[in-house]
Design a protein around this motif. Sequence first.
Motif, short mmCIF file in Angstrom:
data_model
loop_
_atom_site.label_atom_id
_atom_site.label_comp_id
_atom_site.label_asym_id
_atom_site.label_seq_id
_atom_site.Cartn_x
_atom_site.Cartn_y
_atom_site.Cartn_z
N ALA A 220 -59.31 -42.00 90.55
CA ALA A 220 -61.20 -42.76 90.53
C ALA A 220 -61.09 -44.11 89.65
N ALA A 221 -60.07 -44.36 88.52
CA ALA A 221 -60.44 -44.98 87.60
C ALA A 221 -59.83 -46.31 87.93
N ASN A 222 -58.84 -45.98 88.28
CA ASN A 222 -57.52 -47.41 88.65
C ASN A 222 -58.59 -48.34 89.98
N LEU A 223 -58.87 -46.87 90.84
CA LEU A 223 -59.26 -48.04 91.96
C LEU A 223 -61.45 -47.62 91.93
N GLY A 224 -61.74 -47.30 90.66
CA GLY A 224 -63.07 -47.32 90.64
C GLY A 224 -64.01 -46.94 91.86
N ILE A 225 -63.10 -45.50 92.21
CA ILE A 225 -63.91 -44.78 93.32
C ILE A 225 -65.02 -43.51 92.35
N ASP A 226 -65.95 -43.12 92.56
CA ASP A 226 -66.01 -41.85 92.02
C ASP A 226 -65.42 -40.50 92.23
N GLN A 227 -65.42 -40.27 91.20
CA GLN A 227 -64.58 -38.84 91.69
C GLN A 227 -64.56 -37.84 92.98
N PRO A 228 -66.08 -37.00 93.21
CA PRO A 228 -66.16 -36.22 94.30
C PRO A 228 -65.96 -37.15 95.78
N THR A 229 -65.72 -38.83 95.62
CA THR A 229 -65.12 -40.00 96.78
C THR A 229 -63.68 -39.61 97.22
N THR A 230 -62.61 -39.74 95.45
CA THR A 230 -61.57 -39.56 95.98
C THR A 230 -61.34 -38.19 95.70
N SER A 231 -61.63 -37.10 95.56
CA SER A 231 -61.39 -35.90 95.68
C SER A 231 -61.09 -35.38 97.60
N ARG A 232 -62.04 -36.41 98.19
CA ARG A 232 -62.48 -36.00 99.48
C ARG A 232 -62.03 -37.05 100.14
N HIS A 233 -61.35 -37.82 99.30
CA HIS A 233 -59.80 -39.20 100.37
C HIS A 233 -58.82 -38.19 100.19
N LEU A 234 -58.82 -37.83 99.01
CA LEU A 234 -57.00 -36.90 99.07
C LEU A 234 -57.31 -35.68 99.74
N LYS A 235 -58.18 -35.22 100.04
CA LYS A 235 -58.76 -33.88 101.08
C LYS A 235 -57.29 -34.89 102.33
N VAL A 236 -58.09 -35.96 102.81
CA VAL A 236 -57.38 -35.83 104.43
C VAL A 236 -56.27 -36.44 104.42
N LEU A 237 -55.78 -36.47 103.48
CA LEU A 237 -54.65 -37.80 103.45
C LEU A 237 -53.66 -35.64 102.71
#
Lengths: 110, 110
Positions: free
Chosen positions: A43-60
């Motif tokens: 999340a920090a490296n990509l500048g995405i907030d935590q819930p959004t990052t988590s949701r994208h990771l869930k898809v992957l």
Amino acid sequence: MNQSLEEEINHLHAEICQALSDPKRISILYELVEGRKNVGQLAANLGIDQPTTSRHLKVLRERLMVITEREGSSIYYSLADRRVIEALDLLRAVLAANLIQRKNLADILS
Amino acid sequence: MNQSLEEEINHLHAEICQALSDPKRISILYELVEGRKNVGQLAANLGIDQPTTSRHLKVLRERLMVITEREGSSIYYSLADRRVIEALDLLRAVLAANLIQRKNLADILS
DNA sequence: TAGACATATACGCATAATCGCATATGCACA
DNA sequence: TGTGCATATGCGATTATGCGTATATGTCTA
């Protein structure tokens, strides 16, 4: 091949591709090429907030494209299959070729 | 690399992938591996109706993944870049690996 | 067990994708 | 020019996707 079986395979195939069809998920995958990272780091490296990052990771994760290891209270993600990156690189090359082609058209116009 | 430039590239990259994220478009692309086909042939071979086929072809055309040649009143479509198929094949191999992995899990459970 | 930290999820909303149907456009040929 | 065939598009309904906010879950440590 059986007709509906082929449809089923194409459906699953499309689901794999669909996981790649978002800029943030692409950046996550390329970030993981460097090695495993936890959610906060991504999340920090990509500048995405935590819930959004988590949701994208869930898809992957659901598509088995990343694997997870819990370590204390952190969860580390890493690539499950390098061929996903190979496919992304191929498509990026296709993109580059398209952009060059468009540039040449623009040159002709000017 | 510049931050917003990288975002722009990932966006375009995702657009390419997004074109692959539909079962019908995947079947169209594989159908074109055999050689160029017109819209009616594609629709008939794949069991998709004509307007839907045309719209999917439009998506592939906009992404420069197929090229067209008019011949009389027909329009023939063909692949613009074989690397798209290579990428699809890679992802299909990833899918196969996933299915095998899931099958092994199922075997363990039973 | 309480509190802090890391991660995941629920909810509501805005936007986008797909599709079926009807219709428009482009081309050929009488 | 009119008719027929091939392809594309407009419209409306339905479904899917992404995201911000708030909150839940899980883990560690004191």
